[in-house]
Design a protein around this motif. Structure first.
Motif, PDB file in Angstrom:
ATOM      1  N   ARG A  57       3.183  11.072  14.775  1.00  0.00           N
ATOM      2  CA  ARG A  57       4.051  12.187  15.127  1.00  0.00           C
ATOM      3  C   ARG A  57       3.353  13.128  16.126  1.00  0.00           C
ATOM      4  O   ARG A  57       3.954  13.594  17.095  1.00  0.00           O
ATOM      5  N   ILE A  58       2.088  13.421  15.848  1.00  0.00           N
ATOM      6  CA  ILE A  58       1.331  14.317  16.738  1.00  0.00           C
ATOM      7  C   ILE A  58       1.211  13.687  18.124  1.00  0.00           C
ATOM      8  O   ILE A  58       1.443  14.341  19.146  1.00  0.00           O
ATOM      9  N   LYS A  59       0.876  12.410  18.170  1.00  0.00           N
ATOM     10  CA  LYS A  59       0.718  11.716  19.453  1.00  0.00           C
ATOM     11  C   LYS A  59       2.019  11.728  20.248  1.00  0.00           C
ATOM     12  O   LYS A  59       2.026  11.856  21.474  1.00  0.00           O
ATOM     13  N   GLN A  60       3.135  11.617  19.541  1.00  0.00           N
ATOM     14  CA  GLN A  60       4.427  11.489  20.223  1.00  0.00           C
ATOM     15  C   GLN A  60       5.062  12.839  20.544  1.00  0.00           C
ATOM     16  O   GLN A  60       5.622  13.026  21.628  1.00  0.00           O
ATOM     17  N   VAL A  66      -2.924  14.837  23.249  1.00  0.00           N
ATOM     18  CA  VAL A  66      -4.174  14.993  22.494  1.00  0.00           C
ATOM     19  C   VAL A  66      -4.832  13.634  22.384  1.00  0.00           C
ATOM     20  O   VAL A  66      -4.171  12.636  22.051  1.00  0.00           O
ATOM     21  N   SER A  67      -6.125  13.581  22.644  1.00  0.00           N
ATOM     22  CA  SER A  67      -6.822  12.291  22.590  1.00  0.00           C
ATOM     23  C   SER A  67      -6.998  11.822  21.144  1.00  0.00           C
ATOM     24  O   SER A  67      -7.078  12.634  20.212  1.00  0.00           O
ATOM     25  N   ASP A  74     -11.153  15.830  14.262  1.00  0.00           N
ATOM     26  CA  ASP A  74     -10.606  16.972  13.534  1.00  0.00           C
ATOM     27  C   ASP A  74     -10.219  16.580  12.106  1.00  0.00           C
ATOM     28  O   ASP A  74     -10.374  17.374  11.176  1.00  0.00           O
ATOM     29  N   ALA A  75      -9.714  15.352  11.955  1.00  0.00           N
ATOM     30  CA  ALA A  75      -9.361  14.868  10.615  1.00  0.00           C
ATOM     31  C   ALA A  75     -10.609  14.755   9.749  1.00  0.00           C
ATOM     32  O   ALA A  75     -10.605  15.118   8.563  1.00  0.00           O
TER      33      ALA A  75
END
Length: 448
Positions: A57-60, A66-67, A74-75
């Motif tokens: 979701r974050i990537k899309q 965001v790389s 960060d995770a």
């Protein structure tokens, strides 16, 4: 289809990483048998599926690209910081800085700095360093580093810029109070060795030892400081104040070395954790560097971790009187575990216990003598004068003193008052330190 492919790749990466971590644990713990196949298959697939869904979701959908590297780092940071306040992920630069901090040696200029109004403020130049020799002074505001304006930089970025290879040069542009224009200092970086132990004689026969942090060389530094005090005193010391106030801790072995310097036998500290390698016991070796002379250890709410190990060991062995305020209460041990990419994780692996078996986790060390936070000052005569007979109305005159006061003496008295006021200013004293010295003297009187 692309979404499912991304999820599959990520799962393979996570599974591979988990397997590598398990293998590393087995290698570190030689007595543990290899993990069984069924143990390796207990990965939380439902939770991993949820993780990969959010990752996708974050990537899309995130407002900016965001790389993958940033998201995964960060995770990892979040995973470790969620465990306790002291576990953390250290990037390669952070890991390098940690190593420099524990050795007390790095390439740089030799200044302690902070931030003020967006500029880097010099708190203090360190003695015998390039910054001090160049003329940098406490209170200077650094506004440029070479051609880069400091405004807008974080303190970490500014420190990183000022540090560097020994022999390389940097130009600091400084604003100094009283100077008509900014000053420029071209400074050549050098190896900076930060002394964690400072010492001085409080007065004849009584020494003062201040440990600001526990680094790899702190134990030897303490022994050297004691020897210097003995030479300066021209004989054995009758007592020592060991100041651990606002000492945030540091290397476990350094705390053991400092405790060992004052103990002749017995347990110093022991640790317990889930794996066998986290269980350690440290015992004192013969010889006491001050030959049994009394010790007062000063602590406060900023004394943490390694400081509490020292205070707890000396308190349990009744080798020292602990004075001040209740300490911070950090009773856990962190292990630095390097990773294959040059980074590391700082992971809480054990709890430590004082010789009597006390855990000070979230409790702290209770001082034997509690002191309030006060500052001892001399009262200036100009601000308060006690009332004497001569001040009372219609007081009887002294028949011996019927002459008018001598003016020259009155002038001398004014000068004396001025000198006394200057002394009063200089005699603003460290109340806990003053009390510690008085206690040492009292112990000396009782012994005789």
């Amino acid at each position: 289809m692309q979404k499912h492919r991304n999820i599959l790749i990520l799962l393979i990466g996570i599974i591979s990483g988990a397997t590598l971590s398990l293998c590393s644990s087995v290698l570190a713990e030689k007595d543990t048998p290899p993990a069984k196949a069924e143990e390796l298959q207990t990965l939380p697939f439902d939770e991993l599926r949820n993780f990969t869904e959010i990752f996708g979701r974050i990537k899309q959908d995130y407002v900016e690209p965001v790389s993958d590297k940033k998201l995964l780092e960060d995770a990892i940071r979040g995973m470790l910081s969620g465990l306790d306040p002291h576990s953390a992920y250290l990037g390669s630069e952070e890991y390098k800085e940690l190593q420099e901090g524990t050795t007390g040696q790095f390439g740089g200029l030799g200044i302690e700095v902070g931030m003020e109004n967006g500029f880097v403020k010099v708190v203090s130049p360190i003695d015998d360093t390039p910054a001090q020799r160049a003329g940098i002074k406490a209170g200077d505001l650094i506004v440029r580093l070479d051609d880069k304006p400091v405004k807008g930089m974080s303190l970490a970025d500014a420190v990183k810029t000022m540090r560097g290879e020994p022999g390389s040069e940097i130009v600091l542009t400084v604003v100094r109070e009283g100077a008509e224009a900014p000053l420029k200092f071209a400074i050549t970086r050098d190896i900076i060795k930060v002394k964690s132990v400072k010492h001085r004689l409080l007065e004849k026969n009584y020494g003062y030892l201040r440990i600001s942090s526990f680094q790899s060389g702190t134990g030897q530094g303490l022994i050297d400081a004691v020897n210097d005090l003995k030479k300066e005193n021209e004989g054995p010391l009758k007592g020592v104040v060991l100041d651990l106030r606002n000492n945030p801790g540091g290397v476990l072995n350094a705390a053991v070395d400092v405790s060992d310097a004052f103990l002749e036998s017995g347990l110093i500290v022991f640790t317990e954790g889930r794996i066998k390698n986290s269980e350690m016991r440290f015992n004192a070796s013969p010889d006491d560097v001050i030959a049994g002379a009394p010790i007062v250890v000063l602590i406060n709410g900023g004394s943490a971790s390694a400081s509490e190990i020292v205070a707890g060991a000396l308190q349990d062995h009744k080798r020292a009187i602990i004075m001040g305020e209740k300490s911070f209460g950090k009773g856990s041990v962190q292990t630095i575990l390097p990773t294959s990419n040059g980074a590391a994780i700082k992971l809480t692996t054990a709890r430590y216990f004082t010789p009597s078996g006390r855990s000070i986790q979230a409790e702290g060390i209770e001082p034997d003598v509690k002191l309030a936070r006060v500052k001892l000052e001399s009262i200036e005569k100009t601000k308060f004068e006690s009332i004497k007979e001569a001040d009372l109305t219609h007081h009887l005159a002294n028949p011996e003193k019927t002459k008018a006061p001598d003016e020259s003496k009155a002038i001398d008295k004014d000068n004396d008052d001025s000198a006394e006021n200057d002394d009063a200013e200089k005699n603003t004293r460290d109340y806990p330190l003053n009390e510690a010295l008085n206690l040492l003297k009292g112990i000396g009187i009782l012994k005789h």
